[in-house]
Enzyme design. Structure first.
Site, PDB file in Angstrom:
ATOM      1  CE  LYS A 194       3.605 -24.513  19.846  1.00 17.13           C
ATOM      2  NZ  LYS A 194       4.093 -25.548  19.942  1.00 17.13           N
ATOM      3  CE  LYS A 247       0.409 -26.321  21.178  1.00 20.33           C
ATOM      4  NZ  LYS A 247       1.200 -27.247  21.110  1.00 20.33           N
TER       5      LYS A 247
HETATM    6  C1  PBG Z   1       6.511 -28.529  19.659  1.00 20.93           C
HETATM    7  C2  PBG Z   1       4.537 -28.590  19.779  1.00 20.93           C
HETATM    8  C3  PBG Z   1       4.603 -28.498  21.489  1.00 20.93           C
HETATM    9  C4  PBG Z   1       3.137 -28.700  21.726  1.00 20.93           C
HETATM   10  C5  PBG Z   1       2.874 -29.479  20.640  1.00 20.93           C
HETATM   11  N1  PBG Z   1       3.310 -29.451  19.790  1.00 20.93           N
HETATM   12  C6  PBG Z   1       4.966 -27.525  22.527  1.00 20.93           C
HETATM   13  C7  PBG Z   1       5.902 -27.310  22.976  1.00 20.93           C
HETATM   14  O1  PBG Z   1       5.525 -25.711  21.911  1.00 20.93           O
HETATM   15  O2  PBG Z   1       7.548 -26.372  23.520  1.00 20.93           O
HETATM   16  C8  PBG Z   1       1.912 -28.740  23.212  1.00 20.93           C
HETATM   17  C9  PBG Z   1       0.925 -29.294  23.105  1.00 20.93           C
HETATM   18  C10 PBG Z   1       0.430 -29.791  24.238  1.00 20.93           C
HETATM   19  O3  PBG Z   1       1.084 -29.182  25.403  1.00 20.93           O
HETATM   20  O4  PBG Z   1      -0.440 -30.610  24.500  1.00 20.93           O
HETATM   21  N2  PBG Z   1       6.040 -27.879  18.654  1.00 20.93           N
END
Ligand code: PBG
Length: 324
Positions: A194, A247
């Site tokens: 991520k 992601k």
């Molecule tokens: C938080 C989380 C995020 C997303 C999914 N879980 C945001 C972040 O890490 O700030 C983002 C999903 C999206 O942008 O569609 N743990």
């Protein structure tokens, strides 16, 4: 010329015969935003056509999605500021609207795959995924909080847990606690690679979960790195993850590809909020054909190697596919 690749493109029938990648509703997982109360449907400015829904409306949304062939959903809670605290206690409080909703959704639709998010940010008054002490985001001290959250979600009926915070060692820690608590059947889809991406902006608006100070660069990965994703994948697999996620998706197709080639677990890709917004606003401005762009984008993510695509376009795409 005895080799003419265009012969394989000369009609729709032949193009369909030689098509290498087919998108189906089975590939897609549909993320939903849950808000407290009933009869609620509030717009998210940066995500046209996506709403924060109360449980009653979530149940309708799931039902209509099932009719289009979707079977997998992820649920994210919109937590009011007054319920947030430093330790994200609302995340595991018995009777919280999120846990109740998980329970009711699975009661209504026992056959769906329901995924929940294990991270502190929607519940944290600091807006970070981990415990913040003196400006530091602590790793090991966050793990017990995540495991309480995980057990509470498993108990409520979640099928798949998504640890999304990029803390070290959390997959193994959560796996262990789940097994000891009698939830060895609950799956973990790890947010393995991520990235510290600007494409999460609209999601943070949807949940009102942006960090109150600093950014997430000490835990989320540097967008410039690829080999590090392999290290993360190796660790998550060893720690007992069932599925690995990359992601965002679109700017990271090479990462999806490299994980698919080098690991043995199913690969998921999260087509995030900013990727959704890009297409929606470009289409609104008349720059592209939304339907074609959505199907092309999702096919590219599958072609790169994703077995599962988390996408806000899931329902739209499923209805496109039905009418193709
Ligand atoms: C938080 C989380 C995020 C997303 C999914 N879980 C945001 C972040 O890490 O700030 C983002 C999903 C999206 O942008 O569609 N743990």
């Amino acid at each position: 010329m005895n080799i003419r690749p265009r012969r394989n493109r000369k009609s729709q029938a032949i193009r369909d015969m030689v098509q290498e990648t087919w998108l189906t509703p089975n590939d897609m997982l549909y993320p939903l935003f849950l808000t407290e109360g009933s009869n609620q449907k509030t717009a998210i400015q940066s995500m046209p056509d996506i709403y924060r829904l109360s449980l009653d409306n979530i149940l309708f949304e799931i039902e209509s999605s099932l009719n289009l062939g979707l079977k997998a959903f992820a649920l994210f809670p919109v937590v009011s500021e007054s319920k947030k605290d430093k330790y994200a206690t609302e995340s595991y409080r018995e009777g919280s609207f999120y846990l109740e909703a998980i329970y009711k959704i699975k009661q209504s639709f026992p056959d769906i795959a329901l995924m929940t998010d294990v991270a502190m940010d929607p519940y944290s008054s600091d807006g970070h995924d981990g415990l913040v002490v003196e400006g530091q985001i602590l790793n090991d001290e966050t793990l017990p909080i995540l495991s309480k959250m995980a057990v509470a979600q498993a108990q409520a009926g979640a099928d798949i847990l998504g640890p999304s915070d990029m803390m070290d060692g959390r997959v193994g820690y959560i796996r262990n606690v789940l097994d000891k608590s009698g939830y060895s059947q609950v799956s973990i889809m790890s947010y393995t690679a991520k990235y510290a991406s600007s494409f999460y902006g609209p999601f943070r608006e949807a949940l009102d979960s942006a960090p109150k100070m600093g950014d997430k660069k000490t835990y989320q990965m540097n967008p410039a790195n690829k080999r590090e994703a392999l290290l993360e994948a190796e660790l998550d697999a060893q720690e007992g993850a069932d599925m690995l996620m990359v992601k965002p998706a679109l700017a990271y197709l090479d990462i999806i590809h490299v994980l698919k080639e080098n690991t043995h677990l199913p690969i998921a890709a999260y087509n995030v909020s900013g990727e959704y917004a890009m297409i929606k606003f470009a289409a609104q401005a008349g720059c592209l054909n939304e339907k074609n762009a959505v199907l092309e984008m999702l096919a590219s993510i599958k072609r790169a190697g994703a077995d599962i695509i988390l996408t806000y376009f899931a329902k739209t795409a499923a209805s496109y596919l039905k009418n193709l």
